[in-house]
Design an enzyme around this catalytic site. Sequence first.
Site, PDB file in Angstrom:
ATOM      1  N   LYS A  50       0.692  -1.186  -0.072  1.00 27.52           N
ATOM      2  CA  LYS A  50      -0.143  -0.044   0.108  1.00 27.52           C
ATOM      3  C   LYS A  50       0.866   1.199   0.130  1.00 27.52           C
ATOM      4  O   LYS A  50       0.436   2.267  -0.351  1.00 27.52           O
ATOM      5  CB  LYS A  50      -0.893   0.083   1.214  1.00 27.52           C
ATOM      6  CG  LYS A  50      -1.967  -1.018   1.305  1.00 27.52           C
ATOM      7  CD  LYS A  50      -3.339  -0.796   0.682  1.00 27.52           C
ATOM      8  CE  LYS A  50      -4.148  -1.960   0.969  1.00 27.52           C
ATOM      9  NZ  LYS A  50      -5.470  -1.591  -0.024  1.00 27.52           N
ATOM     10  N   SER A  75      -9.117   1.485   8.436  1.00 32.27           N
ATOM     11  CA  SER A  75      -8.461   1.218   9.450  1.00 32.27           C
ATOM     12  C   SER A  75      -7.328   0.043   9.516  1.00 32.27           C
ATOM     13  O   SER A  75      -6.845  -0.414  10.329  1.00 32.27           O
ATOM     14  CB  SER A  75      -9.480   0.542  10.392  1.00 32.27           C
ATOM     15  OG  SER A  75     -10.209  -0.563  10.033  1.00 32.27           O
TER      16      SER A  75
END
Lengths: 311, 311
Positions: A50, A75
């Site tokens: 990511k 989250s």
Amino acid sequence: MDKVSLQKVHNLIKPYIHRTPVLTSQLLNAICEAEVFFKCENFQKMGAFKMRGAVHAILSLSEEQKSKGVVTHSSGNFAQALSLAAKGLGVKAYIVMPENAPQVKKDAVKTYEGIIIECDSNIYAREIEADRIQKEKGATFIHPSNDDAVIYGQGTAAIELLEDYNNLDYIYTPVGGGGLLAGTILAANHFSNTCKVIAGEPVEVDDAYRSLISGRIEENETSNTIADGLRTYLGDRNFPIIKAHVEEIIRVEENEIVEAMKLIWERMKIVVEPSSAVAFAAVLKDKERIKNKKVGVIISGGNVDVSNLPF
Amino acid sequence: MDKVSLQKVHNLIKPYIHRTPVLTSQLLNAICEAEVFFKCENFQKMGAFKMRGAVHAILSLSEEQKSKGVVTHSSGNFAQALSLAAKGLGVKAYIVMPENAPQVKKDAVKTYEGIIIECDSNIYAREIEADRIQKEKGATFIHPSNDDAVIYGQGTAAIELLEDYNNLDYIYTPVGGGGLLAGTILAANHFSNTCKVIAGEPVEVDDAYRSLISGRIEENETSNTIADGLRTYLGDRNFPIIKAHVEEIIRVEENEIVEAMKLIWERMKIVVEPSSAVAFAAVLKDKERIKNKKVGVIISGGNVDVSNLPF
């Protein structure tokens, strides 16, 4: 997106990411009856691929946009990735998280100096809160997976893998939000003449599998999978790419995910998160296709609570 | 043993071992306030540095000796290492193991085609049984740690580490039987002008620490440590090297071993066994000495039952 543009994306983010190693295992090759090349994004900064998309998304902003910061709701790994990427680039990152998110995830974001905004634990609340931050602060919203700049960034893991091994027959990735899968497809299409992309997806959250069949974006009724990184939906930016080019989406059961994860930990001696094991579980389920072939697997990340393992 | 001879050992075994990677972590560097270089022998063949000494010990034999096989007593990594090394070199390996050894360890030896001879679970029984195999089969006994050829083989991990990073101030290793520590000392003395070697040892089995003080080989009264690879004794081949040259032996508590292990798993995303964590636990306990220095750590192995973790 053409090859030159993708190469530019890679060159742009290179100074801010690790070029992660590609590991192999004779024993896993023997089990798979294939040559398997693991692209280890668990060794990426903050522990997951990511970081690539987050860095690229921020670098794609104007100076004025950067001065006002970025905002996302997540989250999981993208919350950490955007925080760390923003910190390195001197940009503020506002992270909208449900108030009941695990403390360990909040702490990770704080470590990277992300600014946490808590909201109620439902998808509407987090969107409302992210909207508010955009308006109040002028921050730019960056979606964890359904964003062109993010998708192109995620594709750079496969670019590196194909630079190292240019004769792969297949690359397997997990599919959750679809950013990694779409980016990998773009990279494979432009950096290889032969390599096809296959995704693994938990049966429990098989929205991508069903979306391919119906031709439109489906949702999940439950999120009951150990692969916490994959409890998300496809979007209108990545689904068309996936729909047009993915070779197949292979669904895997929860016990297959756990077995694949244990096999990687015990045999390769690396810590990978359940989402990564989903891609390898798909490989293990697909032995006929890969026999004597060269197969890449994107090990998407290694962020896992080692005190709370499924085996 | 001079530098040229050690280099020859390394060249001799190179075709049969992996050159393992050296990993670093910005976060662990920050915690240690030092630059720490982890030599990852958990990625070695069969998952531990023991492969190096086993290969070298067998290669040091005459053709006639090789034709009659090798024998050792071990229920740990050396059993697997000697089996795999012997298999690769077309030599028979007889492994004396206590009959109550865990099935998983017996299975590992069988995977590598080692021939298991079971004995009662005490040190005398295993020596008697190993003697019997030597007489009956003409096999050559190879001690897991107190053997010159084994010691020189184990030293090659440090040779590689110093080839990659020639300006290390310290190398930390665990100490159990003493083969790795003695080999590392020889390598550091010959391949660096400045690098000193420090060992970590569990308080619960601190025979090496006490041996340094008394000047003679001490034994342990208990073996109550999680670091199962270190429940062994020094010998007359490695102790003189250790006594003459080790900079210090740092004792670590069981909870410090577990914490160090968890830190490596979570932050470096690699699977290491408790014995490896002993070396890093010593680093963490030795912050004053290493401040702003360059520090190598030999991650000795990664063979651990991931279903049965201490955290």
